[in-house]
Write an enzyme that holds these catalytic residues in place. Structure first.
Site, PDB file in Angstrom:
ATOM      1  N   ARG A  81       7.242   8.009   4.333  1.00 17.41           N
ATOM      2  CA  ARG A  81       5.850   8.087   3.894  1.00 17.41           C
ATOM      3  C   ARG A  81       4.936   8.499   5.042  1.00 17.41           C
ATOM      4  O   ARG A  81       4.000   9.278   4.857  1.00 17.41           O
ATOM      5  CB  ARG A  81       5.411   6.755   3.278  1.00 17.41           C
ATOM      6  CG  ARG A  81       4.098   6.874   2.504  1.00 17.41           C
ATOM      7  CD  ARG A  81       3.786   5.638   1.696  1.00 17.41           C
ATOM      8  NE  ARG A  81       3.608   4.467   2.541  1.00 17.41           N
ATOM      9  CZ  ARG A  81       3.481   3.220   2.081  1.00 17.41           C
ATOM     10  NH1 ARG A  81       3.511   2.996   0.774  1.00 17.41           N
ATOM     11  NH2 ARG A  81       3.325   2.216   2.905  1.00 17.41           N
ATOM     12  N   LYS A 185      -1.120   7.836   3.030  1.00 17.74           N
ATOM     13  CA  LYS A 185      -1.692   6.642   3.689  1.00 17.74           C
ATOM     14  C   LYS A 185      -2.528   7.072   4.891  1.00 17.74           C
ATOM     15  O   LYS A 185      -2.170   6.825   6.054  1.00 17.74           O
ATOM     16  CB  LYS A 185      -0.576   5.671   4.087  1.00 17.74           C
ATOM     17  CG  LYS A 185      -1.067   4.236   4.235  1.00 17.74           C
ATOM     18  CD  LYS A 185       0.090   3.269   4.309  1.00 17.74           C
ATOM     19  CE  LYS A 185      -0.337   1.887   4.724  1.00 17.74           C
ATOM     20  NZ  LYS A 185      -1.226   1.198   3.790  1.00 17.74           N
ATOM     21  N   GLU A 221      -5.573   1.819  -8.669  1.00 17.65           N
ATOM     22  CA  GLU A 221      -4.956   0.758  -7.867  1.00 17.65           C
ATOM     23  C   GLU A 221      -6.035  -0.081  -7.189  1.00 17.65           C
ATOM     24  O   GLU A 221      -7.216   0.253  -7.229  1.00 17.65           O
ATOM     25  CB  GLU A 221      -4.011   1.340  -6.829  1.00 17.65           C
ATOM     26  CG  GLU A 221      -4.685   2.185  -5.765  1.00 17.65           C
ATOM     27  CD  GLU A 221      -3.727   2.630  -4.657  1.00 17.65           C
ATOM     28  OE1 GLU A 221      -2.762   1.906  -4.364  1.00 17.65           O
ATOM     29  OE2 GLU A 221      -3.972   3.703  -4.092  1.00 17.65           O
TER      30      GLU A 221
HETATM   31  N1  PLP Z   1      -2.029   0.891  -2.123  1.00 14.27           N
HETATM   32  C1  PLP Z   1      -2.806   0.812  -1.029  1.00 14.27           C
HETATM   33  C2  PLP Z   1      -4.152   1.414  -1.087  1.00 14.27           C
HETATM   34  C3  PLP Z   1      -2.321   0.183   0.126  1.00 14.27           C
HETATM   35  O1  PLP Z   1      -3.081   0.109   1.224  1.00 14.27           O
HETATM   36  C4  PLP Z   1      -1.036  -0.368   0.125  1.00 14.27           C
HETATM   37  C5  PLP Z   1      -0.482  -0.966   1.338  1.00 14.27           C
HETATM   38  O2  PLP Z   1       0.284  -0.380   2.038  1.00 14.27           O
HETATM   39  C6  PLP Z   1      -0.273  -0.285  -1.045  1.00 14.27           C
HETATM   40  C7  PLP Z   1      -0.802   0.351  -2.148  1.00 14.27           C
HETATM   41  C8  PLP Z   1       1.090  -0.889  -1.115  1.00 14.27           C
HETATM   42  O3  PLP Z   1       2.054  -0.097  -0.482  1.00 14.27           O
HETATM   43  P1  PLP Z   1       3.333  -0.776   0.144  1.00 14.27           P
HETATM   44  O4  PLP Z   1       3.955  -1.584  -0.934  1.00 14.27           O
HETATM   45  O5  PLP Z   1       4.192   0.356   0.553  1.00 14.27           O
HETATM   46  O6  PLP Z   1       2.870  -1.616   1.264  1.00 14.27           O
HETATM   47  C1  COI Z   2      -0.076  -2.973   3.734  1.00 17.71           C
HETATM   48  O1  COI Z   2       0.116  -3.674   2.743  1.00 17.71           O
HETATM   49  O2  COI Z   2       0.799  -2.793   4.590  1.00 17.71           O
HETATM   50  C2  COI Z   2      -1.338  -2.280   3.947  1.00 17.71           C
HETATM   51  O3  COI Z   2      -1.381  -1.341   4.690  1.00 17.71           O
HETATM   52  C3  COI Z   2      -2.545  -2.773   3.274  1.00 17.71           C
HETATM   53  C4  COI Z   2      -3.585  -3.295   4.191  1.00 17.71           C
HETATM   54  C5  COI Z   2      -4.522  -4.083   3.351  1.00 17.71           C
HETATM   55  C6  COI Z   2      -3.099  -4.168   5.273  1.00 17.71           C
END
Ligand code: PLP
Ligand code: COI
Length: 347
Positions: A81, A185, A221
């Protein structure tokens, strides 16, 4: 100092650890990674990151299991990612191998900050990719710093795990644009959500729920995490170009299928909130956070009308969500068999 940490009350915040592991890209190559106790970087005020947000990042966790082994959860997915995010900024990106090596080294060099098993806590790793060379015009960075830092963390919201929270819909703000960068991200996406997030928090909400920016009709989301709902025997999660592809959500979908649930990845109209038995935010930081009510405040002529969607109990996580949570956390803690081969062990 690690020995002074109360591992049961960590929350989610900055703490100084031993070192940050970093590598610098210049003239077509990455330097050998170094571990440094100096947490201040030295680069120009003209660096692209300060002006044009030439920056993206990741978040992943390392866990000390019940068996004493240390597991990183799906670091290969975070590596991929980050590569997608960095490539979208037209910056150099680390290989998957380099990303994982630097994450492992960061855990090793900061090992006394890794919470012991039993505190429902972990080591959060924060890899960042930032554009450093001096520039004035709008351009992608040609010199890039890749750094992996970490912090011991507990609950993201500070509340007990699986305790339900409330959310409000962001009617007047979007975190991403149609055809924008929501699916990457990028640091810039978080800047967009800061102001509405602050407003939501001031009003006492735990989470902010964004809608699809093109029509404001479908759920996208939360600001920190993906949206997942349970309806009958289905696991429902939005299909949208502006949502970050969450590794937690992807993993929970596989767990849901293991449990015989049907996974529905589709557009989710806002009004469907009235039909869900369970709603959660899911992500690395929030894990699974139950959402027991969602307010939708819409301006009709001169008055603001609030429609409240109540979902499940305000005191207790839904049964299906709890089962999903326990399986996921069980795999991370070595309590359940890692049938999908998600964990990478630190030797
Ligand atoms: N959506 C957003 C906006 C986020 O910041 C995060 C955190 O990383 C997620 C979703 C969840 O992604 P992940 O499960 O890969 O941490
Ligand atoms: C994560 O879940 O890793 C994120 O980047 C989200 C942030 C709110 C810490």
């Amino acid at each position: 100092m690690a020995e002074q940490l109360d591992f049961g009350a960590l929350g989610f915040k900055y703490r100084k650890t031993n070192v940050i592991v970093s590598s610098y890209f210049k003239d077509g190559q990455w330097s050998a990674p170094v571990a440094s106790a100096d947490f201040n970087f030295d680069f120009s005020a003209f660096a692209g990151v300060f002006h044009y947000a030439n920056s993206c990042f990741e978040g992943l966790k390392a866990f000390r299991g019940v068996d004493g082994k240390i597991r990183l959860f799906r670091p290969d997915e975070n590596a991929k990612r980050l590569q997608r995010s960095g490539s979208h900024l037209d910056m150099a990106v680390p290989s998957e191998e380099m990303f994982i090596e630097m994450c492992l080294r960061c855990v090793k060099e900061n090992i006394e900050f890794l919470p012991p098993y039993g505190y429902n806590a972990s080591m959060y790793l924060r890899p960042v990719l930032i554009g450093c060379n001096p520039q004035l015009g709008i351009a992608s960075s040609t010199e890039v710093l890749f750094a992996v830092m970490c912090a011991p963390v507990g609950s993201y919201s500070g509340a007990a795990s699986l305790s339900p929270g409330t959310a409000v819909i962001a009617r007047n703000y979007d975190r991403a644009a149609p055809n924008g960068t929501g699916a990457f991200k990028l640091s810039a996406n978080y800047a967009t959500s800061l102001h509405p997030y602050n407003m939501a928090h001031r009003q006492g909400y735990r989470e902010l729920l964004f809608l699809d920016p093109a029509t404001k009709t479908y759920i996208d989301e939360f600001g920190s995490s993906n949206f997942l709902a349970i309806k009958g025997n289905s696991y429902v999660t939005p299909l949208s170009d502006s949502v970050l592809p969450s590794i937690t959500n992807k993993s929970l979908q596989a767990v849901a299928e293991d449990f015989g649930l049907k996974v529905e990845k589709r557009r989710v109209p806002v009004e469907e909130l009235a039909e869900f038995e369970e709603v959660n935010a899911c992500g690395t930081a929030v894990v699974i956070t139950p959402i027991c009510s969602v307010d939708d405040k819409q301006k009709l002529e001169d008055t603001v009308v609030t429609k409240t969607y109540k979902i499940g109990s305000p005191d207790k996580c839904g049964a299906v969500s709890e089962k999903l949570y326990k399986r996921l956390r069980g795999i991370q803690d070595g309590l359940e068999e890692d049938t999908h081969n998600w964990c990478l062990y630190l030797d």
